[in-house]
Scaffold this motif. Sequence first.
Motif, PDB file in Angstrom:
ATOM      1  N   GLU A 119       0.800  -1.219   0.000  1.00  0.00           N
ATOM      2  CA  GLU A 119       0.000   0.000   0.000  1.00  0.00           C
ATOM      3  C   GLU A 119       0.834   1.270   0.000  1.00  0.00           C
ATOM      4  O   GLU A 119       0.285   2.381   0.042  1.00  0.00           O
ATOM      5  N   GLY A 137      -5.119   4.532  -1.482  1.00  0.00           N
ATOM      6  CA  GLY A 137      -6.127   4.728  -0.448  1.00  0.00           C
ATOM      7  C   GLY A 137      -6.799   6.078  -0.520  1.00  0.00           C
ATOM      8  O   GLY A 137      -8.017   6.160  -0.637  1.00  0.00           O
ATOM      9  N   VAL A 141      -6.753   3.186  -5.697  1.00  0.00           N
ATOM     10  CA  VAL A 141      -6.380   1.843  -5.260  1.00  0.00           C
ATOM     11  C   VAL A 141      -5.979   1.074  -6.501  1.00  0.00           C
ATOM     12  O   VAL A 141      -6.483   1.326  -7.603  1.00  0.00           O
ATOM     13  N   TRP A 241     -16.450   5.983  -1.708  1.00  0.00           N
ATOM     14  CA  TRP A 241     -15.031   5.691  -1.871  1.00  0.00           C
ATOM     15  C   TRP A 241     -14.489   4.904  -0.683  1.00  0.00           C
ATOM     16  O   TRP A 241     -13.589   4.077  -0.848  1.00  0.00           O
ATOM     17  N   ARG A 245     -11.916   1.799  -1.028  1.00  0.00           N
ATOM     18  CA  ARG A 245     -10.633   1.815  -0.336  1.00  0.00           C
ATOM     19  C   ARG A 245     -10.497   0.624   0.612  1.00  0.00           C
ATOM     20  O   ARG A 245      -9.472  -0.068   0.623  1.00  0.00           O
ATOM     21  N   SER A 249      -7.883  -2.935   0.032  1.00  0.00           N
ATOM     22  CA  SER A 249      -6.774  -2.981   0.967  1.00  0.00           C
ATOM     23  C   SER A 249      -6.647  -4.396   1.524  1.00  0.00           C
ATOM     24  O   SER A 249      -7.637  -5.103   1.673  1.00  0.00           O
ATOM     25  N   THR A 272     -10.288   8.260  -7.415  1.00  0.00           N
ATOM     26  CA  THR A 272     -11.406   9.049  -6.894  1.00  0.00           C
ATOM     27  C   THR A 272     -11.913  10.022  -7.953  1.00  0.00           C
ATOM     28  O   THR A 272     -11.186  10.391  -8.890  1.00  0.00           O
TER      29      THR A 272
END
Length: 595
Positions: A119, A137, A141, A241, A245, A249, A272
Amino acid sequence: MHARHLLFCLLAGAALAACHREPTAPDTAAAPAPMAPAAADTQAPASAHTFNDDIDAGDFSELVKTLASDAFAGRGPGTPGGEKSVEYIKAQFERIGLQPGNNGAWFQDVPMTETTADESTALTLDVAGKTSVLAFGDDMVIGTRSGESDVKVQDSPLVFVGYGVDAPELGWNDYAGVDVKGKTVVILVNDPGFHANDDALFEGKRMTYYGRWTYKFEEAARKGARAALIIHDTAGASYGWDVVRGSWSGAQYDLRAADDPAPRLPAQGWITGEAAKTLFADAGLDLDAMYKAANKRGFKAVPMKAMVSFDLKSTISEKSSRNVIGVLPGTAKPDEAVVYMAHWDHLGQHDGEQTPDGKTDVIYNGAVDNATGVAGIIEVAEKFARTTPAPGRSLVFVAVTLEESGLLGSQYYVAHPAFPLDKTVGVINIDAMGVYGRSHDLVVVGKGNSELEDLLKAQTDKQGRTLEQESTPESGFYFRSDHFNFAKAGVPALYTESGEDLVEGGRAAGEAAAKDYNANRYHKPSDEYSDSWKLDGVVEDLQALYGVGRVLVDGDQWPNWYEGNAFRAAREKMMAGNGEGSNNGDRQEPKPDAN
């Protein structure tokens, strides 16, 4: 989410998106339990319960109570609780008198790949000479389904391809006149009809398969793109969102590339709406204007004055889980089969919640979601096994794994079916049942898809009930549960949800129950069995679904998709050649041929 229905889930709102296990962007509602090797205490528990021959509320509650007990530890795939679950389901199939359905075995191993993206990965954009960075994030992503631990993309040109749809039967091709091989495509979510609010485009507000983000990645891979980025908007995606996210993850699960012949992108993800607006502005484009242009027939892809670079590192490991398959052989046409299915897996154990007595509950019991579905197919199986005459066609009862991780168990089954798909008459999927009593209606998710609905209507007519569509068809729930893998392959598939208009209290009572479930139990440790459940509605729903199967196994009907449906051409192609089928394992991923 399996995808991926019952009345309380329909009213859950956009962020939850479905108990068909895709309340989130990538078909995962929460991180599943760690896929640890199964250890001790995996034996199915003994039961002193005496089961009835007919569909029975007491039998149903016994099955759910057991599967959702703490002893099963949330039915996490690959855990001792998961192994105990499949052993229990196998024991029930054996008790009923089913036969092992996977070439003489009860279990079908489902190998898979676990991929965890680093990440700290960032996307570097070079837009008309201006460099900017998108953070994992907050701004985007990204992940890979390739099984590669290191995917590098350097200076890949960005191309805006509208909705990323190639639908020749609709005269719609967002890729017309542009070569995207080796490039990164930027795509809008949902369908043109949704954003334009135009019923003349696709199916208007109702999402089609072309609107699903999964299709868009698949199509980009078919076109040879290096990567794909979908622009998030809450209305179009049907979730915020934060859902995207959270879902992208941590560990992500997929079938091994060797078990899924469809082309895959080296990298795929979302950005986004805010990041997209800035990107387009820097490239001299107006995102709002691009939405309007993409909503019109004849849209032409727009090469952007922008390039993207990233180095995506991931941790890769191989895992496995198991489907359970039982068969009741037919007496007249044993090579033809009707499939009943439900997913047995849930979320296992992880961060818990505080209980009223001050303790922390870490077991996600998954009573409604989806011990009820598993209990449902066991009850239907028992009624078939105990009822005369014996079925003319075979019945296959499949409890699939890894629905919570992206419909993987059913995807693997469709690639390796117990009966060839051209010998599979139809599929009935049960994914979480309403436990609030009888209703005046029964919800058909994706109503208007196949002739299986005609057979169901005959059953609900006898019950004095009506068939209704789900309350938010724009969310594409039909594509979010396990039956959808059969649909993509062309096999007619029926997915129902318990009705919303309760006999006791009407819609107001149904809505109140829905809100209570979603606020207090959905995907939480508190989704536990309760003696307060009203199961007469469950019995009525199961009787209707049994009735559909009874008609199919006693006759010679081959229900098809309705004219104009996205999957009709795949079915007709499959059934061509005087019954000699080609979809018996090594299939090509069909592409929708109609809307």
